[in-house]
Design a protein around this motif. Structure first.
Motif, PDB file in Angstrom:
ATOM      1  N   PRO A  13      18.161  19.541  42.722  1.00  0.00           N
ATOM      2  CA  PRO A  13      18.117  18.820  43.997  1.00  0.00           C
ATOM      3  C   PRO A  13      17.494  19.502  45.222  1.00  0.00           C
ATOM      4  O   PRO A  13      17.043  18.534  46.229  1.00  0.00           O
ATOM      5  CB  PRO A  13      19.644  18.621  44.496  1.00  0.00           C
ATOM      6  CG  PRO A  13      20.247  20.069  43.919  1.00  0.00           C
ATOM      7  CD  PRO A  13      19.559  20.109  42.390  1.00  0.00           C
ATOM      8  N   ARG A  54      11.855  16.851  46.853  1.00  0.00           N
ATOM      9  CA  ARG A  54      12.995  16.389  47.042  1.00  0.00           C
ATOM     10  C   ARG A  54      13.672  17.349  48.346  1.00  0.00           C
ATOM     11  O   ARG A  54      13.965  18.445  48.432  1.00  0.00           O
ATOM     12  CB  ARG A  54      14.061  16.827  45.992  1.00  0.00           C
ATOM     13  CG  ARG A  54      13.607  15.887  44.770  1.00  0.00           C
ATOM     14  CD  ARG A  54      14.268  15.902  43.415  1.00  0.00           C
ATOM     15  NE  ARG A  54      14.230  17.194  42.810  1.00  0.00           N
ATOM     16  CZ  ARG A  54      13.268  17.550  41.872  1.00  0.00           C
ATOM     17  NH1 ARG A  54      12.423  16.674  41.509  1.00  0.00           N
ATOM     18  NH2 ARG A  54      13.359  18.814  41.215  1.00  0.00           N
ATOM     19  N   THR A  92      17.131  17.193  49.721  1.00  0.00           N
ATOM     20  CA  THR A  92      18.481  16.786  49.558  1.00  0.00           C
ATOM     21  C   THR A  92      19.637  17.213  50.536  1.00  0.00           C
ATOM     22  O   THR A  92      19.524  18.522  50.987  1.00  0.00           O
ATOM     23  CB  THR A  92      19.149  16.926  47.980  1.00  0.00           C
ATOM     24  OG1 THR A  92      17.984  16.613  47.164  1.00  0.00           O
ATOM     25  CG2 THR A  92      20.453  16.293  47.945  1.00  0.00           C
ATOM     26  N   MET A 114      18.938  11.858  49.067  1.00  0.00           N
ATOM     27  CA  MET A 114      17.822  12.543  48.615  1.00  0.00           C
ATOM     28  C   MET A 114      16.855  11.792  49.462  1.00  0.00           C
ATOM     29  O   MET A 114      16.621  10.281  49.193  1.00  0.00           O
ATOM     30  CB  MET A 114      17.589  12.253  47.139  1.00  0.00           C
ATOM     31  CG  MET A 114      16.501  13.319  46.706  1.00  0.00           C
ATOM     32  SD  MET A 114      16.469  13.501  44.869  1.00  0.00           S
ATOM     33  CE  MET A 114      17.825  14.366  44.593  1.00  0.00           C
TER      34      MET A 114
END
Length: 157
Positions: free
Chosen positions: A63, A68, A70, A111
């Motif tokens: 993640p 990404r 997140t 996300m």
């Protein structure tokens, strides 16, 4: 064997899930041999477990990996959590949402591409939901552990 009606999984289904949690690419034949049932039983159980929403078989990404951004959002509400949940299901950035007990009624994982995108999701999509009272944002900085191989599954025996 059939699944109990109370939502708990029987031992065979639980063992299949445990086998897949250790290796999601494990073949039906390998699982069958490991837990002592036929390959057809494994195939049918996996199909039923996914159809009934007990599990999904997916690739899990880091993640906080490259590209990404997140975050976990803690949401206080002043209304029906189910209505908020219905609105959240329409947002592609929402990857996980649960109703909770305690100081916050909802826990949401989102996300996004970057901080600007996160801000747009919070201010443009989540805060405008009339039942949302407040949103606290926890940005993921570094992955310390990611494992789906632990935990206890409810079984009947």
């Amino acid at each position: 064997m059939t699944e109990p009606v109370d939502g708990a999984l029987d031992r065979v289904s639980s063992d299949i899930i445990d086998a897949l949690r250790s290796d999601g690419r494990k073949s039906y034949a390998a699982i069958a041999k490991e837990i002592g049932v036929s390959e057809a039983t494994v195939r049918q159980r996996i199909q039923r477990l996914t159809e009934q929403g007990h599990m999904q078989i997916v690739a899990v990404t880091n993640p906080v990996g490259r590209g990404r951004y997140t975050s976990m959002l803690l949401v206080k509400t002043k209304g029906d959590v189910e209505l908020i949940g219905a609105a959240l299901r329409t947002l592609p950035e929402v990857t996980f949402a649960v109703a909770t007990a305690g100081g916050y009624e909802l826990l949401i994982e989102v996300m996004c591409r970057d901080g600007e995108h996160l801000l747009a999701v919070i201010n443009g999509s989540i805060r405008p939901i009339p039942e949302v009272d407040s949103v606290e944002t926890l940005v993921y900085l570094k992955l310390l552990k990611l494992s789906y191989q632990s935990g206890v599954w409810p079984t009947t025996g």
